[in-house]
Structure formats: structure tokens, C-alpha cells
Scaffold this motif. Structure first.
Motif, PDB file in Angstrom:
ATOM      1  N   TYR A   4       0.701  -1.058  -0.046  1.00  0.00           N
ATOM      2  CA  TYR A   4       0.106   0.153   0.006  1.00  0.00           C
ATOM      3  C   TYR A   4       0.892   1.273  -0.042  1.00  0.00           C
ATOM      4  O   TYR A   4       0.721   2.037  -0.937  1.00  0.00           O
ATOM      5  N   LEU A   5       1.764   1.073   0.874  1.00  0.00           N
ATOM      6  CA  LEU A   5       2.717   2.608   0.989  1.00  0.00           C
ATOM      7  C   LEU A   5       3.511   2.704  -0.352  1.00  0.00           C
ATOM      8  O   LEU A   5       3.809   3.687  -0.567  1.00  0.00           O
ATOM      9  N   LYS A   6       3.895   1.528  -0.990  1.00  0.00           N
ATOM     10  CA  LYS A   6       4.772   1.618  -2.246  1.00  0.00           C
ATOM     11  C   LYS A   6       4.027   2.140  -3.239  1.00  0.00           C
ATOM     12  O   LYS A   6       4.525   3.211  -3.892  1.00  0.00           O
ATOM     13  N   VAL A   7       2.828   1.798  -3.349  1.00  0.00           N
ATOM     14  CA  VAL A   7       1.966   2.394  -4.428  1.00  0.00           C
ATOM     15  C   VAL A   7       1.785   4.001  -3.889  1.00  0.00           C
ATOM     16  O   VAL A   7       1.725   4.878  -5.053  1.00  0.00           O
ATOM     17  N   LEU A   8       1.539   4.340  -2.749  1.00  0.00           N
ATOM     18  CA  LEU A   8       1.283   5.823  -2.752  1.00  0.00           C
ATOM     19  C   LEU A   8       2.683   6.525  -2.831  1.00  0.00           C
ATOM     20  O   LEU A   8       2.601   7.566  -3.373  1.00  0.00           O
ATOM     21  N   ARG A   9       3.899   5.873  -2.538  1.00  0.00           N
ATOM     22  CA  ARG A   9       5.036   6.596  -3.123  1.00  0.00           C
ATOM     23  C   ARG A   9       5.316   6.679  -4.561  1.00  0.00           C
ATOM     24  O   ARG A   9       6.025   7.692  -4.826  1.00  0.00           O
ATOM     25  N   GLN A  10       4.827   5.739  -5.322  1.00  0.00           N
ATOM     26  CA  GLN A  10       4.753   5.672  -6.890  1.00  0.00           C
ATOM     27  C   GLN A  10       3.670   6.447  -7.544  1.00  0.00           C
ATOM     28  O   GLN A  10       3.115   6.069  -8.661  1.00  0.00           O
ATOM     29  N   TYR A  11       3.120   7.365  -6.907  1.00  0.00           N
ATOM     30  CA  TYR A  11       1.741   8.050  -7.257  1.00  0.00           C
ATOM     31  C   TYR A  11       1.820   8.547  -8.649  1.00  0.00           C
ATOM     32  O   TYR A  11       0.990   8.705  -9.234  1.00  0.00           O
ATOM     33  N   ARG A  12       2.991   9.171  -9.213  1.00  0.00           N
ATOM     34  CA  ARG A  12       3.300   9.704 -10.278  1.00  0.00           C
ATOM     35  C   ARG A  12       3.568   8.713 -11.485  1.00  0.00           C
ATOM     36  O   ARG A  12       3.743   9.272 -12.598  1.00  0.00           O
ATOM     37  N   ASP A  13       4.096   7.502 -11.198  1.00  0.00           N
ATOM     38  CA  ASP A  13       4.547   6.513 -12.082  1.00  0.00           C
ATOM     39  C   ASP A  13       3.506   5.823 -12.943  1.00  0.00           C
ATOM     40  O   ASP A  13       3.158   5.039 -12.207  1.00  0.00           O
ATOM     41  N   PHE A  14       3.039   6.133 -14.003  1.00  0.00           N
ATOM     42  CA  PHE A  14       2.024   5.335 -14.748  1.00  0.00           C
ATOM     43  C   PHE A  14       2.635   4.274 -15.762  1.00  0.00           C
ATOM     44  O   PHE A  14       2.119   3.747 -16.699  1.00  0.00           O
ATOM     45  N   SER A  15       4.035   4.543 -15.868  1.00  0.00           N
ATOM     46  CA  SER A  15       4.830   3.338 -16.679  1.00  0.00           C
ATOM     47  C   SER A  15       5.270   2.231 -15.666  1.00  0.00           C
ATOM     48  O   SER A  15       5.206   2.350 -14.475  1.00  0.00           O
ATOM     49  N   GLY A  16       5.649   1.345 -16.227  1.00  0.00           N
ATOM     50  CA  GLY A  16       6.215   0.181 -15.532  1.00  0.00           C
ATOM     51  C   GLY A  16       5.216  -0.943 -15.193  1.00  0.00           C
ATOM     52  O   GLY A  16       4.105  -1.062 -16.020  1.00  0.00           O
ATOM     53  N   ARG A  17       5.364  -1.735 -14.308  1.00  0.00           N
ATOM     54  CA  ARG A  17       4.453  -2.895 -14.084  1.00  0.00           C
ATOM     55  C   ARG A  17       4.224  -3.023 -12.490  1.00  0.00           C
ATOM     56  O   ARG A  17       4.928  -2.669 -11.532  1.00  0.00           O
ATOM     57  N   VAL A  18       2.968  -3.564 -12.162  1.00  0.00           N
ATOM     58  CA  VAL A  18       2.852  -3.985 -10.913  1.00  0.00           C
ATOM     59  C   VAL A  18       2.223  -5.305 -10.816  1.00  0.00           C
ATOM     60  O   VAL A  18       1.459  -5.663 -11.643  1.00  0.00           O
ATOM     61  N   ARG A  19       2.707  -5.957  -9.872  1.00  0.00           N
ATOM     62  CA  ARG A  19       2.295  -7.652  -9.599  1.00  0.00           C
ATOM     63  C   ARG A  19       0.897  -7.607  -9.106  1.00  0.00           C
ATOM     64  O   ARG A  19       0.408  -6.422  -8.505  1.00  0.00           O
ATOM     65  N   ARG A  20       0.191  -8.852  -9.317  1.00  0.00           N
ATOM     66  CA  ARG A  20      -1.247  -8.835  -8.785  1.00  0.00           C
ATOM     67  C   ARG A  20      -1.247  -8.478  -7.367  1.00  0.00           C
ATOM     68  O   ARG A  20      -2.455  -8.011  -6.969  1.00  0.00           O
ATOM     69  N   ALA A  21      -0.507  -9.198  -6.666  1.00  0.00           N
ATOM     70  CA  ALA A  21      -0.486  -9.015  -5.057  1.00  0.00           C
ATOM     71  C   ALA A  21      -0.664  -7.572  -4.726  1.00  0.00           C
ATOM     72  O   ALA A  21      -1.353  -7.014  -3.853  1.00  0.00           O
ATOM     73  N   GLU A  22       0.548  -6.897  -5.341  1.00  0.00           N
ATOM     74  CA  GLU A  22       0.507  -5.535  -4.903  1.00  0.00           C
ATOM     75  C   GLU A  22      -0.791  -4.659  -5.221  1.00  0.00           C
ATOM     76  O   GLU A  22      -1.294  -3.816  -4.560  1.00  0.00           O
ATOM     77  N   TYR A  23      -1.231  -4.902  -6.525  1.00  0.00           N
ATOM     78  CA  TYR A  23      -2.460  -4.127  -6.781  1.00  0.00           C
ATOM     79  C   TYR A  23      -3.682  -4.670  -5.954  1.00  0.00           C
ATOM     80  O   TYR A  23      -4.308  -3.603  -5.399  1.00  0.00           O
ATOM     81  N   TRP A  24      -3.952  -5.937  -5.665  1.00  0.00           N
ATOM     82  CA  TRP A  24      -5.102  -6.083  -4.902  1.00  0.00           C
ATOM     83  C   TRP A  24      -4.847  -5.868  -3.535  1.00  0.00           C
ATOM     84  O   TRP A  24      -5.898  -5.566  -2.696  1.00  0.00           O
ATOM     85  N   MET A  25      -3.666  -5.793  -2.905  1.00  0.00           N
ATOM     86  CA  MET A  25      -3.585  -5.305  -1.543  1.00  0.00           C
ATOM     87  C   MET A  25      -3.857  -4.069  -1.480  1.00  0.00           C
ATOM     88  O   MET A  25      -4.392  -3.589  -0.442  1.00  0.00           O
TER      89      MET A  25
END
Length: 81
Positions: A4-25
Motif C-alpha cells: 500500500y505504501l509503495k503504491v502511494l510513493r509511486q503515485y506519479r509513475d504511470f509506466s512500469g508494471r505492478v504485480r497482482r498481489a501489490e494491486y489487490w492489496m
């Protein structure tokens, strides 16, 4: 919680990838926080026109991180964000 905190830190990053667990958590923690804030808003009588003040502030706080993590999740499954 680290996802959750990782996503909040990367709020400007619309490129790259995110794993399923990170998205759903992120989604799960966000829903839990929203429900708790709605309960607090109702208990304290902070609802203005059907919308809670605390819930509205939280919605503004995750306004940019939510679509950013969604776009990165689409990149991970091979679609454009």
C-alpha cells in the motif's frame, strides 16, 4: 501494508508494471480504510449531503495513486494503460 505504501510513493509513475498481489492489496487496504472512515463519519455526524468529510479527504488523497496503479497493472497483463 508495504504494498500500500509503495503504491502511494509511486503515485506519479504511470509506466512500469505492478504485480497482482501489490494491486489487490492496495485495493483491499483502500476499501478497508474507506469503510472505517465512513463509519467514523457517520458516528461523528460529519456527513455533508450524503458524503463524509473524512472519506472525501481520503478519496482526494488516493485520486492519483489509484489510476496510476491501475495503469501499471494493465501494463503487467500486456495491455496499454
Amino acid at each position: 501494508m508495504q504494498w500500500y505504501l509503495k503504491v502511494l510513493r509511486q503515485y506519479r509513475d504511470f509506466s512500469g508494471r505492478v504485480r497482482r498481489a501489490e494491486y489487490w492489496m492496495f485495493t483491499l487496504v483502500s476499501v478497508i480504510i474507506s469503510v472505517v472512515l465512513a463509519i467514523i463519519d457517520a458516528a461523528l455526524g460529519l456527513s455533508l449531503g450524503g458524503f463524509g468529510v473524512l472519506g472525501g479527504l481520503y478519496g482526494l488523497a488516493v485520486l492519483l495513486p489509484s489510476p496510476a496503479v491501475g495503469a501499471r497493472r494493465l501494463h503487467d497483463i500486456g495491455r496499454t494503460g
